[in-house]
Motif scaffolding. Structure first.
Motif, short mmCIF file in Angstrom:
data_model
loop_
_atom_site.label_atom_id
_atom_site.label_comp_id
_atom_site.label_asym_id
_atom_site.label_seq_id
_atom_site.Cartn_x
_atom_site.Cartn_y
_atom_site.Cartn_z
N PHE A 49 45.87 28.04 25.19
CA PHE A 49 46.98 27.62 26.05
C PHE A 49 47.61 26.34 25.51
O PHE A 49 48.83 26.23 25.41
N GLU A 50 46.77 25.39 25.14
CA GLU A 50 47.28 24.11 24.63
C GLU A 50 48.04 24.30 23.32
O GLU A 50 48.96 23.55 23.02
N TYR A 51 47.66 25.33 22.54
CA TYR A 51 48.36 25.58 21.29
C TYR A 51 49.57 26.49 21.47
O TYR A 51 50.19 26.92 20.49
N GLY A 52 49.89 26.79 22.70
CA GLY A 52 51.14 27.50 22.96
C GLY A 52 51.04 29.00 23.15
O GLY A 52 52.06 29.68 23.28
N PHE A 53 49.82 29.54 23.15
CA PHE A 53 49.68 30.98 23.41
C PHE A 53 49.94 31.26 24.89
O PHE A 53 49.73 30.41 25.76
N HIS A 54 50.37 32.48 25.15
CA HIS A 54 50.52 32.96 26.53
C HIS A 54 49.28 33.79 26.84
O HIS A 54 49.06 34.84 26.22
N THR A 55 48.48 33.29 27.78
CA THR A 55 47.14 33.87 28.00
C THR A 55 46.91 34.20 29.48
O THR A 55 47.64 33.72 30.35
N TYR A 56 45.86 34.98 29.72
CA TYR A 56 45.36 35.13 31.09
C TYR A 56 43.87 35.47 31.03
O TYR A 56 43.45 36.28 30.21
N LEU A 57 43.10 34.82 31.91
CA LEU A 57 41.65 35.05 31.95
C LEU A 57 41.27 35.79 33.23
O LEU A 57 41.53 35.31 34.34
N LEU A 58 40.70 36.97 33.03
CA LEU A 58 40.18 37.77 34.16
C LEU A 58 38.67 37.50 34.24
O LEU A 58 37.97 37.71 33.25
N ASP A 59 38.19 37.07 35.41
CA ASP A 59 36.79 36.69 35.55
C ASP A 59 36.13 37.49 36.68
O ASP A 59 36.72 37.64 37.75
N GLY A 60 34.93 37.99 36.42
CA GLY A 60 34.22 38.85 37.38
C GLY A 60 34.15 38.26 38.77
O GLY A 60 34.51 38.92 39.76
N ASP A 61 33.69 37.02 38.87
CA ASP A 61 33.53 36.40 40.20
C ASP A 61 34.87 36.36 40.93
O ASP A 61 34.94 36.60 42.13
N ASN A 62 35.96 36.05 40.21
CA ASN A 62 37.27 35.92 40.85
C ASN A 62 37.85 37.27 41.24
O ASN A 62 38.35 37.44 42.36
N VAL A 63 37.77 38.24 40.34
CA VAL A 63 38.32 39.57 40.63
C VAL A 63 37.62 40.19 41.84
O VAL A 63 38.22 40.90 42.64
N ARG A 64 36.34 39.87 41.98
CA ARG A 64 35.57 40.41 43.10
C ARG A 64 35.93 39.75 44.43
O ARG A 64 35.44 40.15 45.49
N HIS A 65 36.78 38.70 44.41
CA HIS A 65 37.31 38.13 45.66
C HIS A 65 38.54 38.87 46.15
O HIS A 65 38.96 38.69 47.29
N GLY A 66 39.17 39.67 45.28
CA GLY A 66 40.42 40.32 45.67
C GLY A 66 40.45 41.79 45.28
O GLY A 66 39.98 42.66 46.02
N LEU A 67 40.97 42.06 44.10
CA LEU A 67 41.15 43.44 43.61
C LEU A 67 39.91 44.31 43.84
O LEU A 67 40.03 45.48 44.19
N CYS A 68 38.72 43.72 43.66
CA CYS A 68 37.48 44.51 43.73
C CYS A 68 36.55 44.03 44.84
O CYS A 68 35.32 44.18 44.74
N LYS A 69 37.14 43.46 45.90
CA LYS A 69 36.29 42.90 46.96
C LYS A 69 35.54 43.97 47.73
O LYS A 69 34.56 43.67 48.44
N ASP A 70 35.95 45.22 47.59
CA ASP A 70 35.27 46.32 48.29
C ASP A 70 34.07 46.84 47.50
O ASP A 70 33.39 47.76 47.97
N LEU A 71 33.79 46.28 46.34
CA LEU A 71 32.75 46.83 45.47
C LEU A 71 31.51 45.95 45.41
O LEU A 71 31.61 44.72 45.44
N GLY A 72 30.34 46.60 45.30
CA GLY A 72 29.08 45.89 45.15
C GLY A 72 28.54 46.01 43.73
O GLY A 72 29.32 46.04 42.77
N PHE A 73 27.21 46.13 43.60
CA PHE A 73 26.59 46.09 42.29
C PHE A 73 25.75 47.33 41.95
O PHE A 73 24.92 47.29 41.06
N SER A 74 26.00 48.43 42.69
CA SER A 74 25.39 49.69 42.25
C SER A 74 26.04 50.07 40.93
O SER A 74 27.13 49.56 40.59
N LEU A 75 25.43 50.99 40.19
CA LEU A 75 26.02 51.38 38.91
C LEU A 75 27.40 52.02 39.12
O LEU A 75 28.32 51.80 38.33
N GLU A 76 27.55 52.75 40.23
CA GLU A 76 28.85 53.39 40.53
C GLU A 76 29.91 52.32 40.80
O GLU A 76 31.04 52.42 40.32
#
Ligand SMILES: Nc1ncnc2c1ncn2[C@@H]1O[C@H](COP(=O)(O)OS(=O)(=O)O)[C@@H](OP(=O)(O)O)[C@H]1O
Ligand SMILES: Nc1ncnc2c1ncn2[C@@H]1O[C@H](COP(=O)(O)OP(=O)(O)O)[C@@H](O)[C@H]1O
Length: 207
Positions: A49-76
């Motif tokens: 980011f500091e060198y001027g790239f356009h980036t985005y970081l997807l992180d498990g803990d964060n995604v599980r607060h929204g997009l995947c908040k309905d999911l647990g930790f079974s293999l399915e």
């Protein structure tokens, strides 16, 4: 599905990437809880980011607060979590971004399914290979203690499997060396695969 037709847009991935001066890519960090995925991906994103790239970081803990908040930790549920994340990452790469993701992603099949969404070279698997014993001694969230006590079931490495990648592009053990050296190694790899396009020097960045 048979009545749904793909719509080809006038502005494509190459045009979006060119506008940003970069070749879009997905850097997929996989490893045990506490192995250092978020730390490494976060430090790399900060540098990019500091060198001027356009980036985005997807992180498990964060995604599980929204997009995947309905999911647990079974293999399915993990399968579905990673299916959604893979599709989101694909959209982000399509928008011209350098995307980083930090998910345990415990099975080869799940990781290979995401890899198959991308052309050769655009999916870069980074195995954060820090040994279980080190991850467990770090235990920053106290989850390993809970898993050993049986308070958490299906915990990766303890009561749920982690399949070590067989052909990751990069392998980093964060119990060896330091974060700056590890990030510089990742930057050197991105330079080698010409993510910065057109190539140009950025003082001090090592790229
Ligand atoms: N049962 C169990 N197993 C593993 N991890 C658990 C579990 N329960 C909660 N957590 C916390 O969830 C984070 C992992 O989520 P992910 O989305 O990366 O997992 S997965 O890829 O779907 O397997 C993981 O975060 P990280 O420590 O950053 O990996 C944990 O904090
Ligand atoms: N590159 C590193 N070198 C040394 N220690 C690290 C490194 N990355 C992470 N750690 C340590 O490991 C802990 C877990 O890191 P984290 O990035 O949260 O792992 P994960 O996202 O894989 O669960 C951190 O709190 C930190 O103490």
């Amino acid at each position: 599905m048979s009545n749904i037709v793909w719509h080809q847009h006038a502005i494509d991935q190459a045009a979006r990437g060119a506008q940003k001066g970069q070749n879009p890519v997905l850097l997929w960090f996989t490893g045990l809880s506490g192995s250092g995925k978020s730390t490494l991906a976060g430090a790399l994103e900060r540098a990019l980011f500091e060198y001027g790239f356009h980036t985005y970081l997807l992180d498990g803990d964060n995604v599980r607060h929204g997009l995947c908040k309905d999911l647990g930790f079974s293999l399915e549920d993990r399968d579905e979590n990673l299916r959604r994340v893979g599709e989101v990452a694909k959209l982000m790469v399509d928008s011209g971004l350098v995307v980083l993701s930090a998910f345990i992603s415990p099975t080869r099949e799940e990781r290979d399914r995401v890899r198959a969404l991308f052309p050769q070279g655009q999916f870069v698997e980074v195995h954060v290979s820090t040994p279980l014993s080190v991850c467990e001694s770090r235990d920053p969230k106290g989850l390993y203690v809970k898993a050993r006590n049986g308070e958490i079931t299906n915990f990766t490495g303890i009561s749920s499997p982690y399949e070590v990648p067989e052909s990751a592009e990069l392998t980093i053990d964060t119990s060896k060396g330091d974060l700056v050296t590890q990030v510089n190694g990742l930057l050197a790899y991105l330079k080698a695969i010409e993510v910065l396009n057109p190539p140009r020097q950025i003082a001090g960045a090592g790229i």
